[in-house]
Structures are given as C-alpha cells and as structure tokens.
Design an enzyme around this catalytic site. Structure first.
Site, PDB file in Angstrom:
ATOM      1  CB  SER A 236      -0.889  -0.043   1.245  1.00  0.00           C
ATOM      2  OG  SER A 236      -1.980   0.821   1.103  1.00  0.00           O
ATOM      3  CD  GLN A 258      -0.881   3.648   2.855  1.00  0.00           C
ATOM      4  OE1 GLN A 258      -1.982   4.153   2.640  1.00  0.00           O
ATOM      5  NE2 GLN A 258      -0.711   2.347   2.841  1.00  0.00           N
ATOM      6  CG  HIS A 261      -2.077  -0.138   5.716  1.00  0.00           C
ATOM      7  ND1 HIS A 261      -3.102  -0.976   6.070  1.00  0.00           N
ATOM      8  CD2 HIS A 261      -2.677   1.004   5.304  1.00  0.00           C
ATOM      9  CE1 HIS A 261      -4.270  -0.375   5.885  1.00  0.00           C
ATOM     10  NE2 HIS A 261      -4.037   0.839   5.430  1.00  0.00           N
ATOM     11  CD  GLU A 325      -3.318   1.383  -2.252  1.00  0.00           C
ATOM     12  OE1 GLU A 325      -2.243   1.488  -1.620  1.00  0.00           O
ATOM     13  OE2 GLU A 325      -4.178   0.525  -1.988  1.00  0.00           O
ATOM     14  CG  HIS A 326      -4.476   5.546  -0.548  1.00  0.00           C
ATOM     15  ND1 HIS A 326      -3.668   4.450  -0.277  1.00  0.00           N
ATOM     16  CD2 HIS A 326      -5.748   5.121  -0.360  1.00  0.00           C
ATOM     17  CE1 HIS A 326      -4.434   3.422   0.061  1.00  0.00           C
ATOM     18  NE2 HIS A 326      -5.696   3.786   0.017  1.00  0.00           N
ATOM     19  CG  ASP A 359      -7.967   3.412   4.364  1.00  0.00           C
ATOM     20  OD1 ASP A 359      -7.832   3.361   3.134  1.00  0.00           O
ATOM     21  OD2 ASP A 359      -7.040   3.715   5.143  1.00  0.00           O
ATOM     22  CD  GLU A 413     -10.215  -8.656 -43.225  1.00  0.00           C
ATOM     23  OE1 GLU A 413     -10.498  -9.683 -42.577  1.00  0.00           O
ATOM     24  OE2 GLU A 413     -10.213  -7.511 -42.730  1.00  0.00           O
ATOM     25  CG  HIS A 418     -15.743 -14.235 -43.032  1.00  0.00           C
ATOM     26  ND1 HIS A 418     -15.055 -15.401 -42.840  1.00  0.00           N
ATOM     27  CD2 HIS A 418     -15.723 -13.587 -41.834  1.00  0.00           C
ATOM     28  CE1 HIS A 418     -14.627 -15.457 -41.576  1.00  0.00           C
ATOM     29  NE2 HIS A 418     -15.025 -14.373 -40.952  1.00  0.00           N
TER      30      HIS A 418
END
Lengths: 434, 434
Positions: A236, A258, A261, A325-326, A359, A413, A418
């Site tokens: 994190s 943070q 964590h 992340e944050h 959070d 093609e 097709h």
C-alpha cells in the site's frame, strides 16, 4: 528532505522507487502443490491443511448460518453503527454505478446492443479471519450483492481455536453472504477456483492477501480457462501534496496511517514549502512515539521520501510519474488542480479528508491499484462484477445495405466463406422477391 | 450428429471440449530472449530482427506520414466505401459507450466521485501487415481514437519487399493513427512495452496474434509493473442454435465462415430438429467444395460437433455451458430466449444476421473472449481504453459525522494511526470552535 530540482534524474527516480516485490520460486512451488492437492482431494485437502498449517484441532469448512445470523449480538452498539454506516455509504456510491444496457441503430435495419451480465459466481478473500477486518468484507461484498451474482463465497483463514470475528460475520450478513469458508491462503483460493464438495466453484476471485494468496490467484487465472481475478496486488502507498498553509499534524497523521499498514508500505510527501516539510518531520516523530504499531510504521518510513518541489504544479507532475494508490491534497484550493490528477487510485481532497475516511466509510472503494498499476488499472468498481456482451439484429433490408460494406472487406481479406454467408442470404431474398 | 440426451455426461463434455492450446516452453524462451534484446538494444534489435526473421533487405521502422495519407489512392471505390461504412458504424456504436463521471453525496458533507481517465498510451497489434486486414485496425483504432488516448501506436509485420497494405494504412488514417511500426511478433510487443528510440512506450497493448504475440503480451503484463493487455486470446469459435424452419444453407454458411478462420477454429450446431442437422451436413459439403480455404475449414470441422437437443431451451443451457465467442440464433422468434443468453461474446439474432456482419461492419466489436473466457471477460468495449478512479471531498461537519463510523472500525482493526488521522482533525476543529 529531497530537493527535487537540485538532484539528478537518477536520484529523482530513486526517490520514487518502490521496494522490490518478487515472488520467490519457492512460494510458487508451494502454491502449485497446494492447488494440485485441493483439485484432487477437495474438502479432505482443506481439512488436512487446516490441521497442519492453521493448528485447528477440529477444523470445519463452512460457518453454520446461525453463527452468521447471531454475530450481531457480539458487537458493541458503536461498532454495529460503524459497520452499518460504512455498508450504507459504500452501497450508495456503488449503486450509482449500476450499468445500463445500450441499444443503437447504427444504420437502417442494423440494431446493435451492449448488454451487461453479472459474473455468476464470485469468490471474496478476506485475510486474517480471527482479526476484525469487516471493511474488507464490505468493500467486496457490497459489490457482489449489488451485481446480483448468484453465488458469493467468502473465504477467510482461522488459526487454532479462534473463531471468525463477529464483525466479519455481521458485515457478511449485511452483504447477503451465506457461504463462508474457514480456510485461507493458497488452499482457499484453489478451493474457490476448482470447487470442492463444500466450496462452490467461482468464476472470479477478489481480495487482498499475503504472497501465497497473491501467487495462487495469479496461477489460477493463468491456468484455468475463463478464471479471472481482480487486479495485481502490491504494498500500500500514499502520496500527500501539501502547500504552505497545510497543517503538519494532519500531514504526519496521514503519512503514518499509511505507514502502519506494513513495513513495505510507502509514503511520500511533496510540498513547495520547506518549513511545512520540516514541521511534518517533527510531527511524525511526536505521533510515531504514541502508536501501537510504531515498529512497522518506522520501517515503512525508512522507504519513504519527503520531497521539496518548486511548485504545486510540479508536485502533480511528480505524482503522475509515481502513480500513487492514495493521493491526498492538502491545498488551500485543490479545484484548479483536479484536472491535473493522473494515475491515482483514490484522491482525498482538502484538509478534512483523511485517507482513513476512504479506507472505511466515505463510500468509495478501498481496493485500489498499487505499485504503479494506477496508470492502467481501475479502482475496484461495480463493473468488475459484470461482463459485457453485444447483440446484433439485422433485417433483410439492413443486410442488403450492409452487404456493400461486408463483401468488399471479406474479398479484400480473402475470406470467401465470410462473403458466402452474406451471399446465400441475398440470393434467398432475391428468390423470395421473384 | 450427437444426440445430446442419449450420451453420457463425459461424451457431452467431450463434444464441447476445445482443442488444447498450450504455449510451448520454447515459445516462451524465444520471447524472453527477444524481449531482452529489444529492451537493451531498442531500434537496433528491431532492425536486426526485420532482416533475419522477415527477410527485409532494407528494413525501416516507421511508415512516413505521406504514405499513410496517400494510401487512399490505392483503394477501389468499393473497398473505400466498405472501410468508411465499417468505420462509421463501429464509431457510432462505441461512441454511445463514452463513460460519464458519477458524483454523489453519500451522507451530508461527504462527496464521492467516480472519474474516468483515458489510458494515456496504447499499442495496437495487427497481424499480417502485408495482407489486407483493415477490420482489425478499425476494431481497435476507433476505440483508441474515441478514448482520446494521447499516444496510439500500431504495429504490424511486413515480410520481404512487401509493403503494409493500403487498406490497413487507410483505416489507420481514419482512426487518426500516425505512428505505424513495421514490426511484428514478440519484437513488436516488446518495443511497445519498453519503448525504443522510434517506438513510444505504451501502457496497454491490444490485438490478436500468433503464439509468439500472445506469449509476449502475457510476459510483458506479468513482468512490467503497470503494463496491461486486452484479454487472453484463443482460437475463434461459433455456436449456432437453429430451429426446424431455419435455412440449412444459412447455417452451413455461418459454420463455414467460422471454420475458414483457422484449423483450430471450432464450430458447433445445436438444433432440436434432426432433418435440419442432416440438411446442414449436406449443405456444408456442397459449400465447402467451392471455398478457397477449404483445407483449413475441413480441418476445423473435424474438431466440431452437430448436436441434436430436445428443445431450444436445452440448446441455451448447452450454449451457456460452452460459452461461445459467437452465438448465432436462427430461430423463428428469438425474443423469448434472449434472457437465457449467458456466457456469449457476441450474439447474432435472426436468419439475416450472419457472423460476418459483426466481423466487419454492423458496429459491434469483433474482439471477443474465446476459449470459455466469456464467463468472465467482456467483449472489447470503449471502457477497455479507460480506467476509473475515485475522489472524495469531506467538509469539517462531514468528517465529524463520519468519524462515528471510522473510529470504531479503526479501533476494531487495531489501526491507531488510522484513528489518529481523524482525531487530530477533530481536535483542531474543537480548538477552532473554542
């Protein structure tokens, strides 16, 4: 303190370098062995692992429904209110993300539709079942519930004689989850991926975990056709951008929330004011001393950088380069800068928006891309529990007109069949019109 | 013909079994060597590979802009009209998918937003550059263009003295693509993933390719933090559900248009009518004899199944179990069954909606999940070129109220610093009010 404009590009890159995360070959081999055991022996393998790895004297696999229903009785009124509020806010924000089908006539007689289908069976992993981590249940479970998934399995590890924490069980009940597996690690991931006698097989597995969980998720996604996982998981991280009037106590508290964590967490402060950085350093020291997880936080701080930039504009450039992340913006007025936000998982605007709000309870999801994945990966959102498919319906006249686009392309093609699939229909129309 | 209800579950599973696809260890090793070369030597590695593998006597890396602009002059009016129409329809359908940001107050003073950010740099791979495959350019390029990606790179291989086909260049021009790399295989994927002197580094790589391309995409996604790819690629497949009044010529043409894609393609017919199946078998024989790619189609047919089911309802159950990339419904009235569609990539409704319409020009995307991934993966859509992130903005009063949810949860999870980030703010508010 690093003065951004006074150091080399290499030193700048080093300041934004994330701690290396490498899964060992051994972790991979252990996961492969566990996965093979669970695939072959199902419940028996899970029970054996619960005894061996989790020291469960009399392991069981599924939590009886009465235990889930009665868990609320174990909660304090305050914790129950907190879980209810977090659940309601997260539900409100994700309900607004419910997708709408699209229906469009691209040219006369050619109707195209984009439709959403809930992923039928999902598995949610919640680490540390005997600890109270109800937020991890809410951040995954609300989305599964809103999607209308037919099967929702929650797996969480339990050690020794402990039980799954009541807060987890209550949060699961709010999310309508009735299948809770007392199993963790690679075994739990394998059980949800392959299915066992007790554990339903799922199509997609969500949730954070240790290196075994992360590796097992990657392995099942790589080896089982159709199996999906949420996103790559890494340590994190938070990046705070603060101006000269920001409160150093707030900045320090956000950085520490943070850092606590995990030892591999990373925190970065960018400010255009030297004094703000110095005061934040002092505030960190004061606050750190009072934390119960100060050892962890101190280790994380060792990987981290306090950086002096020339301007707030430059701070946003550095942030985009890092891809946090944050991202916390403690600015007098963040509005002029919001258009400059790039490669962030979740943004916290203003002095009174700490990361812990997101959070737990603001309503946004706390499952976010880390380790630079925020350049390409999304914050967990309701669409992660859906897939899209398309439908087209073409009338005879619609196909007649569209054939002028299809046939030259098929010819170019070199795909005769097709073209033929159109031609047999045009011929049938012509015969019908004769 | 397989009578579904008269065979064992094993025989049923065998009929829906896909040909095994396993990337050899050798392919992986070759890709790793190529990737390391490109990472270290950049353009020089690409030029050396162009000489060695593609027999280019005087290789170049980028197509000059004049060649892209002038390509239109090489096209017949019919082919130009076809490309213009396909481009317009695909653009119309995907433009309707442009995402809208969400803004919501979850509780008083707590504003949450979901925002979309275009992935900044994308790489598009188009196989067989000297063959005319403009549809592959359109199906990726329109989405990149609509997303507003800042950097769009298109890579396609060219052999010997050949040039990139004008239809490809013209389709790229329509999509606003100016960076076209004459390079293919693992080298092209590595160049876009790492960046070279000539090739910009991208964040996400899209597009189909051979086993080297597929492996290289997987490897860059696994090893470069933040790098993403579109979806796992497998052999193409179609499943047709036809009732007793369906036209066997149409069914046969649809099955063959899939079978001609490659020897590993798979085609399945489910019908509740024995005569329809028998007549389709005869029609396949007649039509196959006239196809230029009959050898390829015949090989694919050998992997395929014509299955007699009890009812159309049962056909939808079998289809959901298989999870086809393309699902064609040749039914008198498909409407009552559309709610039963599950695990399909793209659905073609009615007698006059052949797969080739979606392959080229109806407006839907032809990049679809295969190999059973349709249970979890989406058809390629505009959101694949975006990521989402969240923003929250909380007022002082908002945080005061929300603290009643945050603090008990932080306490329950034993995260002091999370609680402290709220407490320092509440204290500051109290001091401010004194």
């Amino acid at each position: 303190m690093l003065r951004w404009n006074e150091v080399s590009a290499d030193a700048q890159a080093a300041a934004l370098m994330r701690p290396a995360v490498s899964a060992s070959v051994k972790v991979k081999e252990i996961c492969q062995t566990i996965m093979a055991n669970v695939k072959e022996q199902g419940d028996d393998a899970l029970l054996a692992m619960a005894k061996e790895f989790d020291n469960r004297p009399t392991p069981r696999l599924l939590v009886p429904i009465e235990e889930i229903n009665n868990a609320v009785q174990q909660l304090s009124p305050e914790l129950r209110y907190a879980i209810d509020t977090a659940y309601a806010n997260v539900k409100r924000f994700h309900q607004a993300q419910l997708p709408k089908d699209i229906k469009l006539t691209t040219q006369p007689g050619v109707l195209c539709e984009l439709k959403y289908q809930a992923i039928e069976a999902v598995g949610l992993y919640v680490p540390g079942g005997s600890a109270a981590l109800p937020s991890s249940v809410i951040m995954q479970g609300v989305l599964a519930q809103l999607s209308g998934a037919k099967t929702i399995v929650l797996a969480t590890p339990v050690q020794g004689n402990a039980q799954i924490n009541s807060a987890i069980l209550y949060a699961a009940k709010l999310c309508g989850i009735t299948t809770i597996v007392e199993s963790g690690g690679a075994g739990a991931i394998a059980a949800m991926a392959y299915g066992t006698g007790s554990v339903p097989k799922v199509n997609k597995i969500f949730g954070p975990g240790n290196s075994f969980v992360t590796m097992a998720k990657q392995l099942v996604a790589q080896t089982i056709p159709g199996m999906a996982i949420d996103m790559p998981a890494g340590p994190s991280e938070v990046l705070v951008i603060a101006d000269e009037r920001a409160n150093p106590e707030f900045i320090a508290a956000d950085l520490l929330s943070q850092a606590e964590h995990g030892a591999d967490s990373q925190v970065i402060l960018l400010s255009n004011n030297e004094l703000t950085i110095e005061r934040t350093q002092h505030a960190i020291e004061r606050q750190l001393a009072k934390l119960s997880r100060q050892d962890i936080a101190a280790k994380a701080l060792a990987n981290s950088s306090l950086i002096l930039v020339d301007s707030i504009d430059q701070a946003f450039d550095v942030s985009a380069q890092y891809g946090p992340e944050h991202l916390i913006l403690q600015l007098a007025d963040a509005n002029p800068y919001l258009g400059k936000v790039k490669n962030a998982g979740s943004v916290f605007v203003g002095d009174y928006t700490p990361e812990s709000a997101g959070d737990y309870a603001s309503g946004t999801n706390h499952v976010l891309p880390t380790y630079g994945y925020s350049a390409t990966y999304s914050s967990l959102n309701l669409l992660d529990f859906f897939r899209t498919y398309t439908v087209q319906t073409i009338t005879q006249n619609g196909l007649k007109n569209l054939s002028k686009a299809i046939l030259p392309l098929a010819d170019a093609e070199g795909l005769d069949a097709h073209a033929n699939a159109v031609k047999v229909r045009l011929e049938a129309m012509n015969r019908g019109n004769e």
